[in-house]
Design a protein around this motif. Structure first.
Motif, PDB file in Angstrom:
ATOM      1  N   ILE A  36       0.832  -1.202   0.000  1.00 17.43           N
ATOM      2  CA  ILE A  36       0.000   0.000   0.000  1.00 17.43           C
ATOM      3  C   ILE A  36       0.868   1.255   0.000  1.00 17.43           C
ATOM      4  N   ALA A  37       1.909   1.275   0.828  1.00 18.16           N
ATOM      5  CA  ALA A  37       2.788   2.441   0.899  1.00 18.16           C
ATOM      6  C   ALA A  37       3.516   2.674  -0.421  1.00 18.16           C
ATOM      7  N   ASP A  38       3.932   1.598  -1.067  1.00 18.28           N
ATOM      8  CA  ASP A  38       4.642   1.737  -2.342  1.00 18.28           C
ATOM      9  C   ASP A  38       3.722   2.290  -3.428  1.00 18.28           C
ATOM     10  N   PHE A  84      -6.754  -5.077   5.866  1.00 17.83           N
ATOM     11  CA  PHE A  84      -6.057  -3.998   5.179  1.00 17.83           C
ATOM     12  C   PHE A  84      -6.697  -3.655   3.830  1.00 17.83           C
ATOM     13  N   GLY A  85      -7.661  -4.446   3.400  1.00 21.90           N
ATOM     14  CA  GLY A  85      -8.349  -4.158   2.147  1.00 21.90           C
ATOM     15  C   GLY A  85      -7.544  -4.461   0.902  1.00 21.90           C
ATOM     16  N   VAL A  86      -6.533  -5.346   0.988  1.00 20.13           N
ATOM     17  CA  VAL A  86      -5.706  -5.674  -0.169  1.00 20.13           C
ATOM     18  C   VAL A  86      -6.215  -6.962  -0.803  1.00 20.13           C
ATOM     19  N   PRO A  87      -5.964  -7.178  -2.079  1.00 18.79           N
ATOM     20  CA  PRO A  87      -6.350  -8.449  -2.703  1.00 18.79           C
ATOM     21  C   PRO A  87      -5.627  -9.629  -2.064  1.00 18.79           C
ATOM     22  N   ARG A  88      -6.296 -10.767  -2.046  1.00  9.97           N
ATOM     23  CA  ARG A  88      -5.724 -11.936  -1.380  1.00  9.97           C
ATOM     24  C   ARG A  88      -4.488 -12.467  -2.082  1.00  9.97           C
ATOM     25  N   PHE A  89      -4.339 -12.206  -3.383  1.00  4.33           N
ATOM     26  CA  PHE A  89      -3.179 -12.748  -4.084  1.00  4.33           C
ATOM     27  C   PHE A  89      -1.895 -12.024  -3.659  1.00  4.33           C
ATOM     28  N   TYR A 128      -7.563  -6.239  -8.713  1.00  2.00           N
ATOM     29  CA  TYR A 128      -6.496  -5.266  -8.444  1.00  2.00           C
ATOM     30  C   TYR A 128      -6.965  -3.847  -8.729  1.00  2.00           C
ATOM     31  N   ASN A 129      -7.602  -3.621  -9.863  1.00  2.00           N
ATOM     32  CA  ASN A 129      -8.093  -2.279 -10.191  1.00  2.00           C
ATOM     33  C   ASN A 129      -9.156  -1.819  -9.198  1.00  2.00           C
ATOM     34  N   HIS A 130      -9.983  -2.751  -8.716  1.00  3.09           N
ATOM     35  CA  HIS A 130     -10.964  -2.394  -7.691  1.00  3.09           C
ATOM     36  C   HIS A 130     -10.262  -1.988  -6.399  1.00  3.09           C
ATOM     37  N   PHE A 131      -9.168  -2.647  -6.078  1.00  7.43           N
ATOM     38  CA  PHE A 131      -8.375  -2.293  -4.897  1.00  7.43           C
ATOM     39  C   PHE A 131      -7.829  -0.870  -5.010  1.00  7.43           C
ATOM     40  N   ILE A 132      -7.414  -0.476  -6.204  1.00  4.67           N
ATOM     41  CA  ILE A 132      -6.900   0.885  -6.405  1.00  4.67           C
ATOM     42  C   ILE A 132      -8.006   1.914  -6.207  1.00  4.67           C
ATOM     43  N   THR A 133      -9.174   1.671  -6.771  1.00  5.80           N
ATOM     44  CA  THR A 133     -10.259   2.654  -6.710  1.00  5.80           C
ATOM     45  C   THR A 133     -10.934   2.712  -5.343  1.00  5.80           C
ATOM     46  N   THR A 134     -10.743   1.715  -4.512  1.00 13.13           N
ATOM     47  CA  THR A 134     -11.407   1.705  -3.205  1.00 13.13           C
ATOM     48  C   THR A 134     -10.409   1.953  -2.074  1.00 13.13           C
ATOM     49  N   GLN A 135      -9.647   0.959  -1.674  1.00 15.89           N
ATOM     50  CA  GLN A 135      -8.799   1.083  -0.490  1.00 15.89           C
ATOM     51  C   GLN A 135      -7.687   2.103  -0.691  1.00 15.89           C
ATOM     52  N   ILE A 136      -6.995   2.044  -1.831  1.00 16.71           N
ATOM     53  CA  ILE A 136      -5.902   2.987  -2.062  1.00 16.71           C
ATOM     54  C   ILE A 136      -6.429   4.424  -2.094  1.00 16.71           C
ATOM     55  N   MET A 137      -7.517   4.653  -2.824  1.00 16.76           N
ATOM     56  CA  MET A 137      -8.063   6.003  -2.914  1.00 16.76           C
ATOM     57  C   MET A 137      -8.672   6.450  -1.590  1.00 16.76           C
ATOM     58  N   PRO A 180     -10.263  28.732  -0.243  1.00 14.69           N
ATOM     59  CA  PRO A 180     -11.245  27.631  -0.212  1.00 14.69           C
ATOM     60  C   PRO A 180     -11.501  27.001  -1.565  1.00 14.69           C
ATOM     61  N   CYS A 181     -11.069  27.660  -2.642  1.00 14.68           N
ATOM     62  CA  CYS A 181     -11.316  27.112  -3.975  1.00 14.68           C
ATOM     63  C   CYS A 181     -10.222  26.156  -4.422  1.00 14.68           C
ATOM     64  N   MET A 182      -9.227  25.886  -3.570  1.00 11.30           N
ATOM     65  CA  MET A 182      -8.114  25.020  -3.943  1.00 11.30           C
ATOM     66  C   MET A 182      -8.112  23.779  -3.056  1.00 11.30           C
ATOM     67  N   TYR A 183      -7.606  22.693  -3.598  1.00 13.14           N
ATOM     68  CA  TYR A 183      -7.513  21.449  -2.838  1.00 13.14           C
ATOM     69  C   TYR A 183      -6.465  20.550  -3.474  1.00 13.14           C
ATOM     70  N   PHE A 184      -6.021  19.556  -2.704  1.00 14.83           N
ATOM     71  CA  PHE A 184      -5.066  18.561  -3.192  1.00 14.83           C
ATOM     72  C   PHE A 184      -5.818  17.277  -3.552  1.00 14.83           C
ATOM     73  N   ARG A 185      -5.281  16.563  -4.514  1.00 11.60           N
ATOM     74  CA  ARG A 185      -5.827  15.260  -4.872  1.00 11.60           C
ATOM     75  C   ARG A 185      -4.711  14.373  -5.417  1.00 11.60           C
ATOM     76  N   PHE A 186      -4.910  13.082  -5.344  1.00 13.29           N
ATOM     77  CA  PHE A 186      -3.978  12.098  -5.901  1.00 13.29           C
ATOM     78  C   PHE A 186      -4.490  11.645  -7.268  1.00 13.29           C
ATOM     79  N   ASN A 187      -3.562  11.392  -8.164  1.00 13.40           N
ATOM     80  CA  ASN A 187      -3.918  10.911  -9.497  1.00 13.40           C
ATOM     81  C   ASN A 187      -3.606   9.422  -9.602  1.00 13.40           C
ATOM     82  N   PRO A 188      -4.628   8.553  -9.611  1.00 15.79           N
ATOM     83  CA  PRO A 188      -4.377   7.104  -9.595  1.00 15.79           C
ATOM     84  C   PRO A 188      -4.208   6.478 -10.977  1.00 15.79           C
ATOM     85  N   ARG A 189      -4.218   7.282 -12.036  1.00 11.27           N
ATOM     86  CA  ARG A 189      -4.247   6.703 -13.375  1.00 11.27           C
ATOM     87  C   ARG A 189      -3.042   5.811 -13.654  1.00 11.27           C
TER      88      ARG A 189
END
Length: 405
Positions: free
Chosen positions: A58-60, A282-287, A299-308, A326-335
């Motif tokens: 997850i950290a990586d 931890f919400g990670v895939p079993r594999f 794996y892609n579901h893991f990215i869109t749910t637990q990682i995000m 207030p009009c600014m914010y941070f976000r992560f790009n998971p693409r």
């Protein structure tokens, strides 16, 4: 913001700078008391292989994502590239790379900090700008309730939470100001895994004999260790390694038996069950833990749910404690984390570029190519010879005219 600036100046004074210390606990007792307090085969969470695999993965992944500074516009949110966005996404700490810095935060949030990670923002007194984000070691952090909320203790010194960046994961229902983590839930399953690993090591260290020798001899001779050794030395000890035994059939009978295996003890099934439980916490895939085969959809579901989900925790805290507008914010790009093949990414560009949704250079960026300086590569074009979108209505066939022109 002024409160943060003044408090951070006090934090980083040479005589008041907090020195991270590692908390230690000592128990003076007899062996029976040690077993009562610590248990047999105790293994910290940070040294458990299954937990480390989940946390490190997850950290990586999170540390590999881009942190973007966004601003609300009339037609949608737009990414902003300035000194602040570079500070957060490129060099948040003068001693760590951005990837190492983010890995420390995620590891503290999920593991060492038991659901909490604290970062000290440092302001340059000359410019008044954010100059450093110092991650505090989890061993130096504790929390204390206060009449109006709570206090964060760093090396025994109390700080107001508004002056620090405090990331929280899995809020404690008994005290909603800090995280609880999953240490309590992992207690029983880690004990089971520790015992299973100890049993497996014992099997490999002391393999059970698979040969039983039946001897026609007196009972007294077989009951003593010296008697059994005498029979073994007489018939088997003189045989060279790899050669067959030659023994009298009326006296000695040799049989090969199947020893008790780990499968007979159902240890493998219990280990897989415990690993699935850890993966679910931890919400990670079993594999990830070797209990299932790789599945791209999972794996892609893991990215869109637990990682995000964890990324939202970090992004929202950074937005609340660092940004003023207030009009600014941070976000992560998971693409970049999704498991897409080069053919799929190419097909996305082939389908979107001809209908005017993305430019050709944006399509090149999807597949990792540099932008081109050729004419029309940065224009939104659509079908009918890829004319610009603004000229789509100038076609004669759309006007209904009869002239060839």
């Amino acid at each position: 913001m002024m409160g943060i600036i003044s408090s951070v100046k006090n934090i980083f004074r040479s005589e008041e700078k907090p020195i991270p210390i590692k908390r230690q606990q000592v128990i003076v007792c007899d062996p029976a008391g040690y077993d009562l307090f610590c248990g047999q085969g105790y293994t910290p969470l940070s040294r458990n292989p299954e937990v480390r695999i989940c946390v490190d993965r997850i950290a990586d992944l999170i540390s590999s994502m881009t942190i973007q500074l966004m601003v609300n516009m009339e037609k949608g949110d737009v990414r902003v590239r300035n000194g602040l966005s570079k500070k957060i996404d490129v060099d948040p700490s003068q001693y760590l790379t951005r990837k190492d810095w983010m890995q420390l935060i995620v590891r503290a949030l999920l593991l060492e900090g038991e659901g909490n990670a604290v970062v000290i923002p440092k302001i340059d007194p000359a410019t008044g700008l954010l100059s450093d984000l110092f991650p505090v070691p989890p061993s130096a952090v504790s929390f204390r309730p206060a009449p109006d909320g709570y206090q964060i203790m760093i090396s025994g010194k109390a700080f107001d939470p508004s002056d620090l960046i405090h990331f929280k994961w899995k809020i404690d229902p008994d005290c909603v100001f800090w995280g609880a983590g999953v240490r309590v839930l992992l207690g029983s399953v880690l004990g089971s895994l520790t015992q299973a690993n100890a049993t497996i090591k014992d099997f490999f260290r002391r393999p059970r004999p698979s040969i039983v020798v039946s001897v026609d001899s007196t009972e007294d001779l077989l009951h003593s260790k010296e008697g059994r050794q005498e029979i073994f030395d007489r018939y088997a000890d003189s045989v060279e390694t790899g050669n067959a035994w030659v023994v009298p059939g009326e006296i000695i009978k040799v049989e090969q038996l199947k020893p008790l295996s780990l499968k007979d003890l159902a240890i493998s099934d219990q280990v897989n069950l415990d690993r699935r439980f850890i993966a679910a916490l931890f919400g990670v895939p079993r594999f990830f833990l070797g209990t299932d085969q790789y599945n791209r959809g999972e794996y892609n579901h893991f990215i869109t749910t637990q990682i995000m989900h964890i990324c939202q925790i970090i992004a929202q805290e950074l937005t609340a404690k660092i940004l003023i507008q207030p009009c600014m914010y941070f976000r992560f790009n998971p693409r970049s984390l999704f498991d897409y093949s080069l053919t799929e990414l190419s097909n996305i560009g082939i389908k979107l570029a001809p209908v005017g949704i993305i430019t050709k250079n944006e399509a090149r960026d999807w597949i990792g190519l540099d932008p081109s300086d050729a004419e029309g590569m940065d224009e939104f074009a659509m079908l009918e010879n890829y004319i610009p979108v603004g000229m789509a209505g100038d076609q004669e066939k759309l006007k209904g005219g009869d002239d060839d022109e």
